[in-house]
Design a protein around this motif. Structure first.
Motif, mmCIF file in Angstrom:
data_model
loop_
_atom_site.group_PDB
_atom_site.id
_atom_site.type_symbol
_atom_site.label_atom_id
_atom_site.label_comp_id
_atom_site.label_asym_id
_atom_site.label_seq_id
_atom_site.Cartn_x
_atom_site.Cartn_y
_atom_site.Cartn_z
ATOM 1 N N ASN A 181 0.486 -0.952 -0.044
ATOM 2 C CA ASN A 181 -0.248 -0.503 0.227
ATOM 3 C C ASN A 181 0.693 1.178 0.082
ATOM 4 O O ASN A 181 0.804 2.287 0.486
ATOM 5 C CB ASN A 181 -1.063 0.260 1.326
ATOM 6 C CG ASN A 181 -2.286 -1.302 1.062
ATOM 7 O OD1 ASN A 181 -2.183 -1.250 -0.247
ATOM 8 N ND2 ASN A 181 -2.235 -1.629 2.335
ATOM 9 N N TRP A 182 2.682 1.224 -0.782
ATOM 10 C CA TRP A 182 3.154 2.646 -0.743
ATOM 11 C C TRP A 182 2.181 3.453 -1.914
ATOM 12 O O TRP A 182 3.358 4.477 -1.922
ATOM 13 C CB TRP A 182 4.236 2.136 -1.095
ATOM 14 C CG TRP A 182 3.929 0.816 -2.463
ATOM 15 C CD1 TRP A 182 4.147 -0.651 -2.634
ATOM 16 C CD2 TRP A 182 4.978 1.003 -3.658
ATOM 17 N NE1 TRP A 182 4.392 -0.915 -3.758
ATOM 18 C CE2 TRP A 182 4.872 0.411 -4.088
ATOM 19 C CE3 TRP A 182 4.823 2.482 -3.814
ATOM 20 C CZ2 TRP A 182 5.016 0.207 -6.195
ATOM 21 C CZ3 TRP A 182 5.140 2.932 -5.362
ATOM 22 C CH2 TRP A 182 5.826 1.388 -6.557
ATOM 23 N N HIS A 208 10.285 6.525 3.883
ATOM 24 C CA HIS A 208 9.820 4.733 4.762
ATOM 25 C C HIS A 208 10.196 3.314 4.680
ATOM 26 O O HIS A 208 11.255 2.772 5.320
ATOM 27 C CB HIS A 208 8.346 4.620 3.956
ATOM 28 C CG HIS A 208 7.188 4.973 4.488
ATOM 29 N ND1 HIS A 208 6.772 6.722 4.632
ATOM 30 C CD2 HIS A 208 6.699 5.094 5.990
ATOM 31 C CE1 HIS A 208 6.072 6.556 4.666
ATOM 32 N NE2 HIS A 208 5.588 6.324 5.334
ATOM 33 N N LEU A 209 11.605 3.609 2.755
ATOM 34 C CA LEU A 209 12.254 2.644 2.731
ATOM 35 C C LEU A 209 13.621 2.605 3.842
ATOM 36 O O LEU A 209 13.324 1.854 3.876
ATOM 37 C CB LEU A 209 13.014 2.099 1.495
ATOM 38 C CG LEU A 209 11.494 2.548 -0.157
ATOM 39 C CD1 LEU A 209 12.252 2.519 -0.782
ATOM 40 C CD2 LEU A 209 11.821 0.956 0.796
ATOM 41 N N ALA A 210 14.231 4.270 4.057
ATOM 42 C CA ALA A 210 15.102 4.256 4.534
ATOM 43 C C ALA A 210 14.339 4.360 5.998
ATOM 44 O O ALA A 210 16.099 3.582 6.809
ATOM 45 C CB ALA A 210 15.688 5.816 4.230
ATOM 46 N N THR A 262 7.711 10.807 -4.510
ATOM 47 C CA THR A 262 8.741 9.811 -3.835
ATOM 48 C C THR A 262 9.716 10.259 -2.850
ATOM 49 O O THR A 262 9.846 9.620 -2.001
ATOM 50 C CB THR A 262 9.582 10.409 -5.064
ATOM 51 O OG1 THR A 262 8.959 10.219 -6.164
ATOM 52 C CG2 THR A 262 10.568 9.899 -5.313
ATOM 53 N N PRO A 263 9.297 11.504 -1.742
ATOM 54 C CA PRO A 263 9.765 11.329 -0.950
ATOM 55 C C PRO A 263 9.806 10.889 -0.074
ATOM 56 O O PRO A 263 10.550 10.492 0.744
ATOM 57 C CB PRO A 263 10.172 13.301 -1.027
ATOM 58 C CG PRO A 263 9.817 13.632 -2.309
ATOM 59 C CD PRO A 263 8.965 12.702 -2.921
ATOM 60 N N ARG A 302 17.703 12.542 3.983
ATOM 61 C CA ARG A 302 17.680 13.099 5.075
ATOM 62 C C ARG A 302 17.545 13.083 6.353
ATOM 63 O O ARG A 302 18.171 13.870 7.390
ATOM 64 C CB ARG A 302 17.822 14.428 4.427
ATOM 65 C CG ARG A 302 16.548 14.729 4.062
ATOM 66 C CD ARG A 302 17.168 16.226 2.813
ATOM 67 N NE ARG A 302 15.120 16.530 2.912
ATOM 68 C CZ ARG A 302 14.355 16.720 3.548
ATOM 69 N NH1 ARG A 302 14.609 17.364 4.727
ATOM 70 N NH2 ARG A 302 12.773 17.371 3.386
ATOM 71 N N ARG A 303 16.140 13.070 6.439
ATOM 72 C CA ARG A 303 15.024 13.094 7.279
ATOM 73 C C ARG A 303 15.360 11.227 8.582
ATOM 74 O O ARG A 303 14.792 12.119 9.461
ATOM 75 C CB ARG A 303 13.639 12.617 6.803
ATOM 76 C CG ARG A 303 13.211 13.920 6.508
ATOM 77 C CD ARG A 303 11.881 14.240 5.732
ATOM 78 N NE ARG A 303 11.028 13.845 6.987
ATOM 79 C CZ ARG A 303 10.410 14.087 7.091
ATOM 80 N NH1 ARG A 303 9.513 13.709 5.926
ATOM 81 N NH2 ARG A 303 9.163 13.798 8.014
#
Length: 341
Positions: free
Chosen positions: A140-141, A152-154, A146-147, A205-206
């Motif tokens: 459900n992504w 979420h992936l990171a 894109t950011p 970066r977050r």
């Protein structure tokens, strides 16, 4: 022997859907839940459920009944030569796939219902499923920008840098590398940080992770106030996961394990090895978070450590310090217990 691909996660419908899709794609038998089976009998029960055909692969839908740690304990490889296991004819865990529903990922991370009663919370179950997984699948992504998808992936990759990371889509490959998962398997990011072996392949970066170290013990009163105040309120960013080892001045000589997921923080004493070994002093925590003000967070934690004047007073004075944290049963070198306040 049956090789088991176990599907875990906190969203049962999405986990079940993925398990069925995976089983259909590979023509593997699907075993669901086995809710009434004790963990000691799980391997034999899975073997029996697929008809006892040695060498086959089965998909096991944990469906909320089985936690990741419990599955590894019941189906993981134990002992023997590295990379080998005795073929005792029973099922063995070959892949642990965590299905993460991005649609309510952060809501689940904030769900600490039951923490006050000592129950395992949804947020703890979610993070455990990610940290112990060999593969993490995001579902459900599609509505994400894109950011946001990158973030979420990171974040998932920082929680478990060793897991294979996938986004679920109709055309995506469902191929999995099957192996044997050992009972001591653990890809947790906090542990990799402490071991200086932290190398996530997804960055944003977050999202960040670092090791917090402080040689002085914490003042329990100031620590409790900080966790309930500035740190807990998110002043220094969202502290998603931190774990490691710490000491409290008011409970001298006891090394504790620090466990924090979302708003749930727990400190539990560790058994001291016979004849010494671990020196019960200071803190070492692996920290993973979102939009973290590292300097501010480190400063807030440092402010909880003993000052020069307090350090000079010594352990007998420290034991009289304010300590509002939950009492625990201390464990001595010989396993003897007592209440530590």
């Amino acid at each position: 022997m049956v090789s088991v691909v176990a599907i875990v996660g906190v969203c049962e419908p999405e986990g079940r859907r993925y398990a069925r899709r995976l089983a259909t794609a590979h023509h593997w038998p699907l075993v669901e839940a086995l809710r009434s089976v004790p963990s000691a009998r799980l391997a034999a029960s899975v073997e029996a459920a697929v008809g006892g055909r040695g060498g086959t692969v089965a998909v096991f839908d944990a469906a909320g009944r089985w936690g990741s740690a419990e599955l590894i304990g019941a189906l993981g490889r134990a002992g023997g030569a590295e990379g080998c296991a005795a073929d005792d004819g029973e099922a063995r865990l070959a892949q642990l796939v965590a299905v993460v529903d991005v649609a309510h990922f952060f809501d689940d991370l904030a769900d600490d219902a039951g923490a006050a009663e000592g129950a395992t919370t949804l947020t703890e179950r979610l993070v455990e499923s990610i940290e112990l997984a060999t593969t993490v699948v995001l579902v459900n992504w599609e509505p994400l920008s894109t950011p946001d998808l990158s973030m979420h992936l990171a974040l998932v990759n920082h929680l478990n840098p060793r897991a294979r990371l996938r986004v679920d889509q109709p055309a995506a490959s469902l191929d999995l590398e099957l192996g044997e998962i050992a009972r001591d398997q653990d890809g947790a990011g906090w542990m990799a940080l402490i071991n200086r072996d932290f190398a996530p392949y997804m960055t944003d970066r977050r999202v960040s992770g670092f090791v917090y170290e402080q040689v002085r013990p914490f003042h329990a009163g100031r620590l409790a106030a900080a966790l309930e105040g500035d740190i807990g309120s998110g002043r220094y960013g969202r502290l998603v996961r931190s774990a490691g080892f710490c000491t409290l001045a008011s409970r001298p000589g006891i090394l504790a394990q620090w466990h924090q997921v979302g708003g749930v923080v727990g400190l539990e004493p560790l058994a001291a090895p016979v004849g010494g070994g671990m020196l019960a002093i200071g803190q070492e925590l692996g920290v993973v978070g979102l939009d973290l003000d590292r300097e501010g967070l480190v400063g807030a934690l440092d402010a909880c450590a003993l000052t020069d004047a307090e350090l000079a007073e010594g352990p007998f004075a420290w034991m009289a310090y304010e300590d509002p944290l939950p009492a625990w049963e201390s464990v001595g070198p010989n396993g003897q217990g007592g209440v530590a306040n």
